[in-house]
Enzyme design. Structure first.
Site, PDB file in Angstrom:
ATOM      1  N   ASP A 127       0.831  -1.013   0.060  1.00 42.24           N
ATOM      2  CA  ASP A 127      -0.016  -0.156   0.086  1.00 42.24           C
ATOM      3  C   ASP A 127       0.830   1.075   0.010  1.00 42.24           C
ATOM      4  OD1 ASP A 127      -2.177   1.602   0.314  1.00 42.24           O
ATOM      5  OD2 ASP A 127      -2.090   1.843   2.126  1.00 42.24           O
ATOM      6  N   SER A 128       0.252   2.201  -0.233  1.00 42.46           N
ATOM      7  CA  SER A 128       1.088   3.425  -0.226  1.00 42.46           C
ATOM      8  C   SER A 128       1.520   3.783   1.228  1.00 42.46           C
ATOM      9  CB  SER A 128       0.207   4.657  -0.666  1.00 42.46           C
ATOM     10  OG  SER A 128      -1.115   4.555   0.079  1.00 42.46           O
ATOM     11  N   TYR A 158      -0.743   8.471  -2.537  1.00 45.62           N
ATOM     12  CA  TYR A 158      -0.571   8.332  -3.777  1.00 45.62           C
ATOM     13  C   TYR A 158      -1.774   8.914  -4.424  1.00 45.62           C
ATOM     14  CZ  TYR A 158       2.933   4.531  -3.613  1.00 45.62           C
ATOM     15  OH  TYR A 158       3.950   3.602  -3.203  1.00 45.62           O
ATOM     16  N   GLY A 159      -2.874   9.205  -3.629  1.00 45.31           N
ATOM     17  CA  GLY A 159      -4.137   9.623  -4.216  1.00 45.31           C
ATOM     18  C   GLY A 159      -4.218  10.891  -4.673  1.00 45.31           C
ATOM     19  N   CYS A 178      -3.859  -1.056  -2.233  1.00 45.35           N
ATOM     20  CA  CYS A 178      -3.940   0.668  -2.342  1.00 45.35           C
ATOM     21  C   CYS A 178      -5.038   0.772  -3.648  1.00 45.35           C
ATOM     22  CB  CYS A 178      -2.811   1.181  -2.651  1.00 45.35           C
ATOM     23  SG  CYS A 178      -3.064   3.006  -3.030  1.00 45.35           S
ATOM     24  N   ASN A 179      -5.996   1.247  -3.222  1.00 48.13           N
ATOM     25  CA  ASN A 179      -7.348   1.578  -4.406  1.00 48.13           C
ATOM     26  C   ASN A 179      -6.359   2.536  -5.337  1.00 48.13           C
ATOM     27  OD1 ASN A 179     -10.173   0.925  -3.402  1.00 48.13           O
ATOM     28  ND2 ASN A 179      -9.015   1.119  -1.694  1.00 48.13           N
ATOM     29  N   THR A 180      -5.723   3.205  -5.086  1.00 47.25           N
ATOM     30  CA  THR A 180      -5.181   4.191  -6.231  1.00 47.25           C
ATOM     31  C   THR A 180      -4.440   3.164  -7.268  1.00 47.25           C
ATOM     32  OG1 THR A 180      -5.243   6.117  -4.438  1.00 47.25           O
ATOM     33  CG2 THR A 180      -3.917   6.385  -6.405  1.00 47.25           C
ATOM     34  N   GLU A 229      -5.372   9.170   9.384  1.00 43.30           N
ATOM     35  CA  GLU A 229      -3.923   9.362   9.769  1.00 43.30           C
ATOM     36  C   GLU A 229      -3.592  10.014  11.314  1.00 43.30           C
ATOM     37  OE1 GLU A 229      -0.990   8.308   8.174  1.00 43.30           O
ATOM     38  OE2 GLU A 229      -2.082   6.981   6.265  1.00 43.30           O
ATOM     39  N   CYS A 270     -11.217   3.130  -0.648  1.00 39.14           N
ATOM     40  CA  CYS A 270      -9.803   3.635  -0.133  1.00 39.14           C
ATOM     41  C   CYS A 270      -9.668   3.037   1.074  1.00 39.14           C
ATOM     42  CB  CYS A 270     -10.221   5.126   0.291  1.00 39.14           C
ATOM     43  SG  CYS A 270      -8.594   5.787   1.013  1.00 39.14           S
ATOM     44  N   THR A 271      -8.534   2.631   1.200  1.00 38.85           N
ATOM     45  CA  THR A 271      -7.969   1.763   2.252  1.00 38.85           C
ATOM     46  C   THR A 271      -8.170   2.338   3.858  1.00 38.85           C
ATOM     47  OG1 THR A 271      -5.581   3.035   1.853  1.00 38.85           O
ATOM     48  CG2 THR A 271      -5.859   0.721   1.079  1.00 38.85           C
ATOM     49  N   HIS A 272      -8.460   3.512   3.862  1.00 34.66           N
ATOM     50  CA  HIS A 272      -8.496   4.430   5.083  1.00 34.66           C
ATOM     51  C   HIS A 272      -9.843   4.380   5.631  1.00 34.66           C
ATOM     52  CE1 HIS A 272      -4.682   5.507   4.196  1.00 34.66           C
ATOM     53  NE2 HIS A 272      -4.334   6.278   5.288  1.00 34.66           N
TER      54      HIS A 272
HETATM   55  N1  DGL Z   1      -3.989   4.066   0.119  1.00 30.67           N
HETATM   56  C1  DGL Z   1      -4.566   4.739  -0.688  1.00 30.67           C
HETATM   57  C2  DGL Z   1      -5.794   4.220  -1.546  1.00 30.67           C
HETATM   58  O1  DGL Z   1      -6.500   3.379  -1.025  1.00 30.67           O
HETATM   59  C3  DGL Z   1      -5.174   5.992   0.227  1.00 30.67           C
HETATM   60  C4  DGL Z   1      -3.905   6.899   0.581  1.00 30.67           C
HETATM   61  C5  DGL Z   1      -3.190   7.574  -0.454  1.00 30.67           C
HETATM   62  O2  DGL Z   1      -3.672   8.449  -1.175  1.00 30.67           O
HETATM   63  O3  DGL Z   1      -1.830   7.028  -0.785  1.00 30.67           O
HETATM   64  O4  DGL Z   1      -6.257   4.917  -2.515  1.00 30.67           O
END
Ligand code: DGL
Length: 271
Positions: A14-15, A46-47, A77-79, A156, A188-190
């Site tokens: 993941d990011s 990453y987003g 990571c979704n992005t 975060e 999104c992971t969060h």
């Molecule tokens: N992990 C990213 C996602 O799931 C969220 C955090 C980021 O922007 O890197 O899209």
């Protein structure tokens, strides 16, 4: 090390910290499987980055995990899944799973009125990855995407409930409410950490889709089909790698994972 293919670990990247929500579900679903997690904490988020940059980072993360002799790669990571999954799949010879398709399939199963909302980072929403994945299965489903960039820093910071996050959710989701969706993908992971607030604001009758749970189920199916499930039941390997100093990852990460993080190491990728 000459290890039986079945006993090799699953690699997850993941990011940053957020992918631990995915790892948590993998460990719940497949508790005997070893795991190696890489959080690219030096380069998160990453987003907000361009697809080219996210793809480059993703390749570097993949290369690192592949060198650890993994049997399957999860792009948590979704992005990164939205913009780089195909390229990653083409670059290595092991199964690769992203988080978009499992989430889209779960949304399709859940919706009754064929109106599905998706929330995620700017890059994920801009890529239309969820819309494409949903429409590839049923083109009559209406998909409404919405970027909620402030959710990531709030999580975060550990602000997963209370007035501030509720106000932010109300502001973002007001528009989404007008679409009369009955299903909302947490893209999104969060966001799984904000389930309570999101549900309160969007309404308890809207079904929330947590891709992490679907991904874990999909990994089980793939491992079984490929005859790659471990047969060992001893304490599985759990390794964590980060690209920035581990302190913050440890404090926030243990909350995300709901478990102790041992064996953590700072590494460099991309050199
Ligand atoms: N992990 C990213 C996602 O799931 C969220 C955090 C980021 O922007 O890197 O899209």
């Amino acid at each position: 090390m000459n290890m039986n293919k079945k006993d090799r670990p699953i690699g997850v990247f993941d990011s940053g910290i957020g992918g631990l929500t995915v790892l948590k579900e993998i460990i719940k679903e497949l508790s005997d499987e070893g795991t190696i997690y890489l959080g690219d904490t030096a380069r998160v988020p990453y987003g907000i980055r361009s697809p080219e940059t996210v793809i480059r980072y993703s390749f570097e993360n993949t290369k690192f995990l592949f060198s650890k002799n993994i049997k399957l790669l999860v792009v948590a990571c979704n992005t990164a899944s939205s913009v780089g999954l195909e390229a990653i799949k083409n670059s290595i010879s092991i199964p690769v799973i992203g988080v978009i398709e499992p989430g889209a399939r779960a949304a399709l199963k859940a919706t009754r009125n064929k109106k599905v909302g998706v929330i995620g980072t700017e890059a994920t929403i801009k890529s239309n990855s969820y819309t494409k994945a949903v429409k590839a299965i049923d083109k009559d489903i209406e998909v409404f995407g919405l970027a909620c960039p402030l959710f990531v820093p709030l999580v975060e910071e550990g602000w997963t409930d209370g007035d501030i996050v509720t106000m932010v959710a109300e502001k973002y989701l007001r528009e989404m409410k007008n679409n009369h969706i009955d299903t909302l993908v947490l893209g999104c992971t969060h966001y799984p950490l904000l389930k309570k607030v999101i549900s309160l604001v969007i309404g308890g009758d809207v079904k929330l889709i947590d891709s992490a749970i679907e991904v874990a189920k999909e990994i089980r199916v793939i491992l079984e089909m490929a005859d790659l499930k471990t047969e060992k039941s001893r304490k599985p390997q759990r390794e964590f790698y980060v690209t920035d100093s581990p302190e913050r990852f440890l404090t926030v990460g243990e909350r995300f994972l709901g478990n102790k993080i041992e064996h953590i190491e700072k590494i460099e990728v991309g050199n």
